[in-house]
Write an enzyme that holds these catalytic residues in place. Structure first.
Site, PDB file in Angstrom:
ATOM      1  CG  ASN A  10      39.979  33.883  30.346  1.00  0.00           C
ATOM      2  OD1 ASN A  10      39.135  33.450  29.551  1.00  0.00           O
ATOM      3  ND2 ASN A  10      39.660  34.483  31.474  1.00  0.00           N
ATOM      4  NE  ARG A  93      37.159  31.407  32.998  1.00  0.00           N
ATOM      5  CZ  ARG A  93      36.258  32.359  32.803  1.00  0.00           C
ATOM      6  NH1 ARG A  93      36.483  33.329  31.951  1.00  0.00           N
ATOM      7  NH2 ARG A  93      35.121  32.334  33.457  1.00  0.00           N
ATOM      8  CG  HIS A 182      32.313  32.818  38.722  1.00  0.00           C
ATOM      9  ND1 HIS A 182      31.186  33.474  39.159  1.00  0.00           N
ATOM     10  CD2 HIS A 182      32.784  33.527  37.668  1.00  0.00           C
ATOM     11  CE1 HIS A 182      30.968  34.536  38.394  1.00  0.00           C
ATOM     12  NE2 HIS A 182      31.923  34.585  37.482  1.00  0.00           N
ATOM     13  CG  LEU A 211      29.757  39.277  45.748  1.00  0.00           C
ATOM     14  CD1 LEU A 211      29.378  40.233  46.874  1.00  0.00           C
ATOM     15  CD2 LEU A 211      28.525  38.516  45.250  1.00  0.00           C
ATOM     16  NE  ARG A 243      26.296  37.167  32.850  1.00  0.00           N
ATOM     17  CZ  ARG A 243      27.396  36.589  33.292  1.00  0.00           C
ATOM     18  NH1 ARG A 243      27.343  35.660  34.215  1.00  0.00           N
ATOM     19  NH2 ARG A 243      28.572  36.922  32.804  1.00  0.00           N
ATOM     20  CD  GLU A 335      39.311  40.424  45.182  1.00  0.00           C
ATOM     21  OE1 GLU A 335      40.168  41.241  44.806  1.00  0.00           O
ATOM     22  OE2 GLU A 335      39.140  39.326  44.616  1.00  0.00           O
ATOM     23  CD  GLU A 386      38.377  33.584  38.127  1.00  0.00           C
ATOM     24  OE1 GLU A 386      38.324  34.831  38.126  1.00  0.00           O
ATOM     25  OE2 GLU A 386      37.554  32.870  37.560  1.00  0.00           O
TER      26      GLU A 386
HETATM   27  P1  AMP Z   1      35.415  41.617  38.299  1.00  0.00           P
HETATM   28  O1  AMP Z   1      34.402  41.063  37.349  1.00  0.00           O
HETATM   29  O2  AMP Z   1      35.773  40.701  39.407  1.00  0.00           O
HETATM   30  O3  AMP Z   1      36.614  42.217  37.606  1.00  0.00           O
HETATM   31  O4  AMP Z   1      34.690  42.868  39.022  1.00  0.00           O
HETATM   32  C1  AMP Z   1      34.372  44.042  38.297  1.00  0.00           C
HETATM   33  C2  AMP Z   1      33.429  44.889  39.129  1.00  0.00           C
HETATM   34  O5  AMP Z   1      34.016  45.180  40.402  1.00  0.00           O
HETATM   35  C3  AMP Z   1      33.176  46.280  38.532  1.00  0.00           C
HETATM   36  O6  AMP Z   1      32.123  46.244  37.607  1.00  0.00           O
HETATM   37  C4  AMP Z   1      32.811  47.085  39.754  1.00  0.00           C
HETATM   38  O7  AMP Z   1      31.408  47.013  39.948  1.00  0.00           O
HETATM   39  C5  AMP Z   1      33.457  46.371  40.910  1.00  0.00           C
HETATM   40  N1  AMP Z   1      34.500  47.164  41.567  1.00  0.00           N
HETATM   41  C6  AMP Z   1      35.798  47.264  41.231  1.00  0.00           C
HETATM   42  N2  AMP Z   1      36.443  48.101  42.068  1.00  0.00           N
HETATM   43  C7  AMP Z   1      35.530  48.524  42.976  1.00  0.00           C
HETATM   44  C8  AMP Z   1      35.571  49.410  44.106  1.00  0.00           C
HETATM   45  N3  AMP Z   1      36.692  50.022  44.485  1.00  0.00           N
HETATM   46  N4  AMP Z   1      34.411  49.580  44.788  1.00  0.00           N
HETATM   47  C9  AMP Z   1      33.287  48.969  44.424  1.00  0.00           C
HETATM   48  N5  AMP Z   1      33.193  48.139  43.373  1.00  0.00           N
HETATM   49  C10 AMP Z   1      34.286  47.917  42.652  1.00  0.00           C
END
Ligand code: AMP
Length: 410
Positions: A10, A93, A182, A211, A243, A335, A386
């Protein structure tokens, strides 16, 4: 003997994320990240999964070629070298595949040219992806290289969902339409949700809520995407980390005419300084929740705006699908953030949607249901993967094509 390993790359403008997987059992052999390529302070963090002990290198890594060579050296140290006959393919990717690429595709010169032609609609991402592909091809010109597109899963959208209501001739001339992003995650999660329900993907309708720092929703009918929230670019739709998601397009004219801002300044504002960070100064949901719990009004408003938008999309995609079997939350926020999941479906009981508080509070890396027992519409948490999806698609393609794949030069 044919190899079963797939290297997933990636490539970003100044970073390369990678994983090496063994597709005989879908296990991960190594993973890592090269950051700040082209700077004095570049860093490579590599973890062989056999030991789980990360190794780090720091110091200047001049370009993607040097980055990939460094990755190859690290892998060789673990006996997983890229020159091994065990390596079956490299899966890349690629963010934007336009309308043309509906499937993972073995890369040849014509495919490279088409990805290049799409740069005007993905000016930040496709050039970096191309650099990664060219570098990997130079390193192993004999090996099949496969492009897996973020947009591919969304190419099944009907025209009614994919077209914006703007002048058709202008839209076509500039290739303006909803592409969605995505897609690899939406494909993986919608399929894994069907599996969790013990049903075939063709039988179930799912709303997938990806998310993360970037965020998107999709409506998936019988395994095929019928609508998604990101559009021509990944700016449209949900409120994201930095964003804005949906705004009145006239905000842009207003900022230009009345605010005196340039196109680039508005682009930066909406892509990098808006969303949660623009609303409250933080883009990490953990920090926002901590502030909300302490009674911080600004963080509370940011959270409420985030949830309001999410709920609107759940309702919209419910209407698009007509019948919904499951709503699946995925990626960093989806998650991990139980309060986001609870708030997003709160008050939607008449649509058959609810979460069970105890189930929602469980922390796990496994796909799981968080709706009450016997719920008509299941609410699920389905961790996305992914890299595994890219490796699976890459391997399936080269396995099927093994004898047909033409030799590739540079
Ligand atoms: P990703 O882009 O999928 O890696 O998600 C990153 C985002 O997940 C971070 O900016 C956080 O806002 C959120 N995140 C990660 N761990 C947690 C958690 N334990 N509780 C709430 N939000 C989380």
């Amino acid at each position: 003997m044919t190899g079963t390993r797939v290297l997933v790359l990636n490539s970003g403008s100044s970073s390369v994320k990678y994983q090496l997987l063994d597709m005989s059992d879908s296990s991960r052999l190594a993973q890592g990240l090269v950051e700040r390529i082209g700077e004095q302070t570049s860093r490579l963090r590599h973890t062989p999964l056999a030991t789980g002990e990360p190794r780090e290198r720091s110091g200047p890594i001049a370009d993607h070629e040097a980055a990939l060579k460094a990755v190859a050296e690290e892998l060789a140290e673990d006996g997983l070298g890229l020159d091994s006959p065990e390596l079956a393919a490299i899966g890349h990717r690629v963010v934007h595949g336009g309308k043309h690429f509906t499937e993972p595709t073995v890369i040849d010169d014509a495919v490279l040219a088409e990805i290049e032609r799409l740069i005007p609609v993905a000016p930040l991402h496709n050039p970096a992806n191309l650099t990664g592909i060219r570098t990997a091809r130079a390193l192993r010109p004999d090996l099949p290289q496969v492009a897996v597109f973020d947009t591919a899963f969304h190419t099944t959208m009907p025209e009614a969902a994919a077209r914006y209501a703007i002048d058709v001739k202008t839209a076509d001339e500039h290739r303006i339409r909803r592409y969605g992003f995505h897609g690899t995650s939406h494909a993986y999660v919608s399929r894994a949700t069907a599996e969790l329900l013990g049903r075939a993907p063709e039988e179930v309708n799912v709303i997938v809520l990806h998310l993360g720092n970037g965020a998107s929703a999709s409506a998936v009918r019988g395994g095929k995407c019928v609508d998604t929230s990101m559009g021509l670019t990944p700016l449209e739709g949900l409120v994201m980390g930095t964003r804005s998601g949906d705004t009145d397009p006239a905000v842009i004219f207003h900022l230009a005419r009345v605010g005196g801002m340039s196109t680039d300044e508005i682009d930066t504002l909406l892509n990098k300084k808006s969303g949660l960070i623009g609303l409250c100064g933080d883009n990490d949901m953990r920090e926002i929740r901590r502030r909300v719990d302490e009674g911080d009004e600004q963080a509370k408003l940011a959270f409420d705006i985030y949830i309001h938008r999410l709920k609107k999309y759940i309702g919209a995609y419910y209407a698009v699908l007509g019948r919904v079997d499951a709503v699946a939350f995925t990626a960093g926020v989806g998650e991990n953030a139980a309060p986001v999941r609870a708030a997003a479906v709160a008050g939607l009981e008449t649509l058959g949607l609810a979460v069970d508080d105890e189930r929602n509070a469980v922390r796990s890396d496994e796909p799981r249901l968080i709706s009450p027992a016997g719920a008509r519409v299941k609410v699920a948490v389905v961790p996305t993967d992914e890299e595994l999806e890219i490796a699976t698609q890459t391997y399936a393609l080269v396995e099927g094509n093994r004898y047909a794949a033409p030799p590739r030069g540079n």
